[in-house]
Design an enzyme around this catalytic site. Structure first.
Site, PDB file in Angstrom:
ATOM      1  N   GLU A  52       0.833  -1.205   0.000  1.00  0.00           N
ATOM      2  CA  GLU A  52       0.000   0.000   0.000  1.00  0.00           C
ATOM      3  C   GLU A  52       0.872   1.261   0.000  1.00  0.00           C
ATOM      4  OE1 GLU A  52      -3.774   1.685   2.699  1.00  0.00           O
ATOM      5  OE2 GLU A  52      -2.598  -0.060   3.333  1.00  0.00           O
ATOM      6  N   LYS A 121      -8.908   2.807  -2.514  1.00  0.00           N
ATOM      7  CA  LYS A 121      -9.263   2.093  -1.289  1.00  0.00           C
ATOM      8  C   LYS A 121     -10.697   2.434  -0.923  1.00  0.00           C
ATOM      9  CE  LYS A 121      -7.335   1.073   3.314  1.00  0.00           C
ATOM     10  NZ  LYS A 121      -6.155   1.319   4.182  1.00  0.00           N
ATOM     11  N   CYS A 176      -5.680  -3.081   1.293  1.00  0.00           N
ATOM     12  CA  CYS A 176      -5.573  -3.381   2.723  1.00  0.00           C
ATOM     13  C   CYS A 176      -6.920  -3.629   3.407  1.00  0.00           C
ATOM     14  CB  CYS A 176      -4.804  -2.260   3.416  1.00  0.00           C
ATOM     15  SG  CYS A 176      -4.196  -2.732   5.067  1.00  0.00           S
TER      16      CYS A 176
END
Length: 680
Positions: A52, A121, A176
């Site tokens: 990330e 994300k 994530c």
């Protein structure tokens, strides 16, 4: 493509990579990414997933909002993309990117000089040590484009990246926290068609978190019937308040293919070859997967697809995945122990229920001293123990014929006596001679003619005796034929060993039966006298003992006729579970069986009985399997007696995993072998 290319057989080499992060230095991080990408290119890797916020570092907190940083990130992202023009791998890198009024934490997909798209994300953690909404915006509602370096690129969590020249390679990326929520973006992406799910992750480490990640990766790959490629941040991230372990791993359909060491010094990666055909096969067979897609069609039908050309290498790059020599017999000792316990218990409980349901009859079984009847006998003995019945209610019969050896017959008698079952011997040779004489068979005139009629007269008489004995003594005939014999049609139809009242071995392949007996010995299911006879059975050549042999001649061998059970069980697994092409099975068999010294063998497998097979041998026995399985033996399987399914690979009962016509030709499988599988 060459036959030995993994890409020809629809494997995709993937890498989950971590680098030594330099905080707030996009140039250094882009160089580190490019170094790894070039190394992966040389290794034939088609996809590399990085952590990330790869280019900026994850742990820079409010520095993420500095214009200078964001300018340089964008500059080096564009430069990184340009530098990949001649590289094979698709790269998934993390970067903070400006869009409208906010910053988004993006997984940027790059290939051969182009930015293909950006997945933001979706879910931003704001609990415990996390405070991400302070700097970036959630991307779950984004659908459109994002401008990077003056060009617009697809933007949103709804992007699928599909290779036009590698069937089944459809990539989705998430970031994530996205896979920690109940319904991750990757779950919807899998329903929409993604087969490879990538996660660029920061994920600071605490005690126990590595196991949580493994659980999530395994679960996601299993539920989504997909590959899951995960890369976490490692060395170089700030340890002001947390630490980092750089965990990277690759899972496929719930199985871990690769994982790197944690807490690395510098860059590190896990690499494995993902089987795209396997993923597609599992989805086709599990109809509820597509049913779930229909339920969520309002969302998944809106996914966008970006096509690209991978251009994979046309050369032998090896195969970076473990291929079990014995798909039914795992080489891992703990897994084998568990599988043997479960298989044996399934057989025992299946027989228990049948006996209870029909009034607790006696069990009539023919024992030869071979593997199958031996195993069926110890299953019956344990079932009697669990039902609090005397083992003497098992009526075991040796039925010697023209070629019965003293060694095997003595093993059968010794095992029966050690177990305390009722044992009798009925010599079938006088009856067989009468039948052969009445048929005017050449053998009755003194000629050494040992044809299929000669063999089946004996096999049929044995079964006929057992059924009549069951009638006479209030019993049922317990079948002993195994899954491998059913696949190859290596049984006598009707009044023969194909038939019984209940068959405990019908779901167990020959290769597993050997290990089940080894497990019964090692786990001390019975006393030492029983174990000693069981070991003697394991050490004996597999033979039907139907054809007489002169002194000094080799005994009749089943495997000389139908092929090595090790190879045929290997093929059976890949045909029955996945429906693979023979050419792919040959490719896998070459990696599993070409070198006896390579890879793992199941525990307890004798060193002096570890074969290896040449390409010519693999091809030859593939042809035998195809002919017997698809064209010859289905009529026998269509009339199977009841018996429990044991292996997740499947069973061959027409009421269960395998339904097929009895009058089909094997022509297309044989043609594929002759056309696609080299002889050397």
């Amino acid at each position: 493509m060459t036959f030995r290319s993994a890409y020809r057989h629809h494997f995709l080499r993937v890498a989950a990579a971590t680098i030594r992060t330099t905080m707030a230095d996009p140039a250094a991080n882009a160089d580190a990414v490019l170094t790894t990408a070039r190394e992966c290119h040389d290794d034939g890797v088609g996809l590399v997933v990085f952590p990330e916020l790869t280019l900026s570092g994850y742990s820079i907190e409010d520095v993420l909002m500095q214009d200078t940083l964001l300018d340089v990130v964008e500059q080096h992202l564009v430069a990184l993309a340009a530098a990949t023009a001649d590289l094979l791998p698709v790269l998934v890198v993390g970067a903070p990117l400006r869009h409208r009024h906010r910053i988004y934490n993006g997984a940027v997909v790059i290939h051969r000089g182009r930015i293909l798209g950006v997945a933001p994300k979706s879910y931003l953690p704001t609990y415990r040590e996390f405070y991400e909404r302070r700097q970036v915006a959630p991307g779950d509602d984004q659908r459109g484009t994002i401008r990077i370096g003056g060009d617009d690129h697809p933007f949103g969590p709804d992007l699928l990246f599909s290779a036009t020249d590698l069937p089944g390679f459809v990539l989705h990326a998430e970031v994530c926290e996205d896979f920690w929520v109940p319904v991750p973006p990757s779950a919807e992406a899998a329903l929409a068609g993604a087969t490879v799910l990538a996660n660029v992750s920061g994920s600071p480490i605490t005690v126990g978190r590595a196991d949580q990640r493994r659980l999530l990766c395994r679960s996601a790959s299993s539920r989504c019937l997909a590959a899951y490629v995960y890369a976490a941040a490692g060395e170089g991230e700030s340890t002001t308040d947390v630490a980092w372990d750089g965990q990277t791993m690759i899972y496929e359909n719930g199985e871990r293919l690769a994982e790197s060491d944690r807490f690395p010094k510098g860059a590190q990666r896990a690499v494995a070859d993902v089987d795209l055909d396997l993923i597609a096969a599992e989805r086709r067979r599990m109809g509820t997967f597509d049913d779930n897609r229909r339920t969520h069609a309002d969302r998944v039908d809106g996914f966008r697809t970006i096509a690209f050309t991978l251009d994979p290498p046309d050369r032998d790059i090896g195969l970076k995945r473990s291929v079990e020599r014995f798909p039914f017999v795992p080489a891992d000792p703990e897994r084998l122990e568990q599988d043997c316990y479960e298989a044996y218990s399934i057989q025992v409980s299946g027989l228990e229920q049948r006996l209870r349901a029909i009034g607790q009859p006696k069990v009539v079984i023919g024992v030869s001293g071979g593997l199958d009847s031996t195993h069926a006998l110890i299953v019956a003995a344990r079932a009697m123990d669990r039902e609090d019945r005397p083992r003497s209610d098992i009526l075991a019969f040796t039925l010697p014929g023209f070629a019965t050896g003293e060694h095997t017959k003595n093993n059968a008698i010794a095992l029966s006596e050690a177990l305390g079952v009722t044992i009798e011997t009925i010599d079938i040779t006088p009856t067989a001679r009468t039948m052969l004489a009445e048929m005017d068979h050449p053998f009755s005139r003194g000629e050494a003619v040992y044809d299929v009629t000669f063999e089946n007269v004996q096999a049929g008489l044995r079964t006929d005796y057992l059924f009549r004995l069951a009638n006479q003594r209030n019993g049922i005939v317990l079948g002993t034929g195994d899954l491998s014999e059913l696949a190859l049609g290596w049984s006598t139809y009707g009044v023969g060993d194909q038939m019984s009242h209940y068959n405990v071995n019908g779901g167990v392949p020959k290769t597993l039966i050997q290990h089940l007996i080894r497990w019964v010995i090692s786990s001390e299911q019975f006393d030492d006298d029983v174990s000693a006879v069981l070991q003697s059975v394991l050490d004996t050549e597999i033979t039907p003992e139907l054809v007489p042999t002169a002194e000094g001649e080799e005994v009749q061998s089943s495997e000389a006729k139908v092929g090595p059970y090790a190879l045929q069980d290997f093929t059976l697994h890949h045909v029955l579970r996945y429906g693979f092409r023979p050419s792919k099975i040959a490719f896998l068999a070459g990696h599993a069986w070409s070198d006896a010294s390579a890879g793992q063998w199941p525990p307890g497998f004798p060193d002096d009985r570890r074969p290896e097979y040449s390409p010519a041998e693999i091809r030859r026995w593939l042809e035998v399997f195809a002919q017997r399985f698809f064209s010859f033996s289905q009529f026998k399987r269509s009339a199977l007696p009841n018996g429990p399914k044991v292996s997740p690979t499947g069973a061959l009962s027409p009421r269960g995993d395998w339904r097929a016509p009895s009058d089909m030709s094997a022509r297309i499988w044989l043609e594929e072998i002759r056309r696609e599988v080299p002889e050397e």
